[in-house]
Design an enzyme around this catalytic site. Structure first.
Site, PDB file in Angstrom:
ATOM      1  N   TYR A 293       0.494  -1.204  -0.216  1.00 61.49           N
ATOM      2  CA  TYR A 293       0.023   0.198  -0.532  1.00 61.49           C
ATOM      3  C   TYR A 293       0.610   0.853   0.352  1.00 61.49           C
ATOM      4  CZ  TYR A 293      -3.312   3.155   2.336  1.00 61.49           C
ATOM      5  OH  TYR A 293      -3.263   4.434   2.449  1.00 61.49           O
TER       6      TYR A 293
ATOM      7  N   ASP B 134      10.084  -6.594  -3.351  1.00 62.26           N
ATOM      8  CA  ASP B 134       9.337  -7.044  -3.450  1.00 62.26           C
ATOM      9  C   ASP B 134       9.535  -8.667  -2.918  1.00 62.26           C
ATOM     10  OD1 ASP B 134       6.687  -5.561  -1.843  1.00 62.26           O
ATOM     11  OD2 ASP B 134       6.125  -7.597  -2.135  1.00 62.26           O
TER      12      ASP B 134
ATOM     13  N   ALA C 289       9.130  -2.685   3.586  1.00 63.61           N
ATOM     14  CA  ALA C 289       8.758  -3.936   3.339  1.00 63.61           C
ATOM     15  C   ALA C 289       8.844  -4.570   5.069  1.00 63.61           C
ATOM     16  CB  ALA C 289      10.836  -5.172   2.092  1.00 63.61           C
TER      17      ALA C 289
ATOM     18  N   SER D 222       3.023  -6.711   9.166  1.00 56.85           N
ATOM     19  CA  SER D 222       2.416  -5.429  10.238  1.00 56.85           C
ATOM     20  C   SER D 222       0.995  -6.168  10.501  1.00 56.85           C
ATOM     21  CB  SER D 222       2.364  -4.123   8.672  1.00 56.85           C
ATOM     22  OG  SER D 222       1.491  -4.555   7.857  1.00 56.85           O
TER      23      SER D 222
ATOM     24  N   TYR E 212       5.018  -6.905  16.926  1.00 58.72           N
ATOM     25  CA  TYR E 212       5.047  -5.458  15.635  1.00 58.72           C
ATOM     26  C   TYR E 212       6.448  -4.098  16.583  1.00 58.72           C
ATOM     27  CZ  TYR E 212       3.642  -2.075  12.271  1.00 58.72           C
ATOM     28  OH  TYR E 212       3.264  -1.093  11.238  1.00 58.72           O
TER      29      TYR E 212
ATOM     30  N   PHE F  19       1.351   7.599  12.209  1.00 56.99           N
ATOM     31  CA  PHE F  19       0.375   7.181  12.845  1.00 56.99           C
ATOM     32  C   PHE F  19      -1.501   6.581  12.070  1.00 56.99           C
ATOM     33  CE2 PHE F  19       0.553   8.913  16.636  1.00 56.99           C
ATOM     34  CZ  PHE F  19       2.031   9.619  16.818  1.00 56.99           C
ATOM     35  N   ASN F  20      -2.024   7.072  11.567  1.00 58.91           N
ATOM     36  CA  ASN F  20      -3.241   5.826  11.075  1.00 58.91           C
ATOM     37  C   ASN F  20      -3.325   6.259   9.020  1.00 58.91           C
ATOM     38  OD1 ASN F  20      -3.794   5.900  14.237  1.00 58.91           O
ATOM     39  ND2 ASN F  20      -4.741   4.721  13.250  1.00 58.91           N
TER      40      ASN F  20
ATOM     41  N   ARG G 229      -7.620   8.401  16.589  1.00 60.61           N
ATOM     42  CA  ARG G 229      -6.813   8.452  16.149  1.00 60.61           C
ATOM     43  C   ARG G 229      -6.724   9.730  15.212  1.00 60.61           C
ATOM     44  NH1 ARG G 229      -6.230   5.112  19.357  1.00 60.61           N
ATOM     45  NH2 ARG G 229      -6.258   2.785  19.544  1.00 60.61           N
TER      46      ARG G 229
END
Ligand code: UDP
Length: 317
Positions: A11, A31, A72, A75, A139, A167-168, A217
């Site tokens: 992503y 990847d 990479a 997560s 993680y 963050f998000n 968040r």
């Protein structure tokens, strides 16, 4: 510049690759396609399929690379609790292999995809880069260990490193968007319900000490996040390692996010309350003062734009 992007089929790595190509850089993506998608790699980038241990040395050994952007990683927080060894091996172990390959090939710079999970449960918000780092899962711990390793490689081997603690992250950028097989994130999960894939959004907890009882968040648009990587690349100073938080500096609750998704999609998105998800802090908001003052970065796209771009992306698939 000639750049290696690890995890460029994922992503965030695919969005950053697209932005780097637009800026005129040469991009090689490395990847293993374990969670990424071959068709997410933007046209114009060369894809090498392989792991960092298996292929980084060979690719970088080919010569001419100016920097690495390292995305990479494994997560999934829940998976990391079940399989900590996997996370230490894939995240820290493979990153070490990458750093050694950089050292051998004389590649001077690295921008690393770190995470707010390094901070764990904050004592206060907004979170500063100088706040304590006490990750609450493997993680976050493995990402923090990579930050520490980067600082050592900077000090002892002269590499210039920047860690960006996300963050998000949400939204999409053209043909690049979120396509996780196991989707745990709020916005794509809400939009899937809007698309008819799932009956109701699960809201994890409504008894947090926040205004509406749901977790707050700091959401940041993936394109704003991507731009920060280009600035970070220019800011890598040999022999130094810098950490920057990357959020928009404002918070939105789970209920607010669902409401914005209803407004943007025009669909009635049912939501039901479920028990708290273990390990979720009530509020996570970044101070992004450091990156704003040092690198001149500013968020430009709000939550509505994130939802709208993610919605356009999801419906295009
Ligand atoms: N969340 C939720 N339902 C979902 C996914 C997430 O209520 O289907 C909540 C989650 O408990 C957290 C917030 O939304 O409070 C953001 O979660 P996400 O997994 O997107 O990001 P995190 O903050 O955990 O990195």
């Amino acid at each position: 510049m000639k750049l290696l992007v690890t995890g460029g089929a994922g992503y965030i790595g695919s969005v950053v690759s697209a932005l780097l190509l637009e800026a005129g850089h040469e991009v090689v993506v490395l990847d293993d396609l374990s969670t990424g998608h071959e068709d997410a790699v933007p046209a114009g980038a060369r894809l090498v399929r392989g792991t960092l241990r298996g292929a980084a040395a060979e690719v970088l050994g080919g010569g001419g690379f100016d920097a690495v952007l390292h995305f990479a990683a494994k997560s999934l927080v829940g998976e990391s609790v079940e399989k900590p060894g996997l996370y230490w091996d894939k995240n820290l172990g493979e990153s070490l292999a990458l750093l050694e390959a950089m050292r051998t090939a004389g590649v001077p710079r690295i921008v690393f995809s770190s995470t707010a999970a390094c901070y764990g449960e904050p004592e206060s918000t907004p979170i500063l880069e100088t706040d304590p780092t006490r990750p609450t899962n493997p993680y976050g711990a493995s990402k923090l260990a990579i930050d520490t390793t980067l600082a050592e490689y900077a000090r002892l081997h002269g590499i210039g490193g920047v860690s960006l603690r996300y963050f998000n992250v949400a939204g999409a950028y053209g043909a690049q968007g979120e396509r996780h097989t196991v989707e745990t994130h709020l916005i794509p999960n809400v939009l899937k319900v809007a698309l008819g894939q799932g009956e109701a959004v699960k809201m994890f907890g409504e008894d947090y000490p926040t205004a509406d009882g749901t977790c707050v968040r700091d959401y940041i648009h993936v394109a704003d996040l991507g731009r920060a990587h280009l600035l970070a690349l220019d800011a890598c100073e040999p022999g130094t390692h810098e950490i920057f938080n990357l959020g928009s500096g404002t918070g939105n609750s789970v209920r607010e996010v669902i409401e914005v998704c209803r407004e943007v999609t025009g669909r009635d998105i049912p939501a039901e309350v479920h028990p708290r998800r273990p390990g979720d802090p009530a509020v996570l908001i970044a101070s992004s003062d450091k990156i704003q003052s040092r690198l001149g970065w500013k968020p430009e796209r709000d939550l509505r734009a994130m939802v709208s771009d993610a919605w356009t992306f999801l419906r295009s698939r």
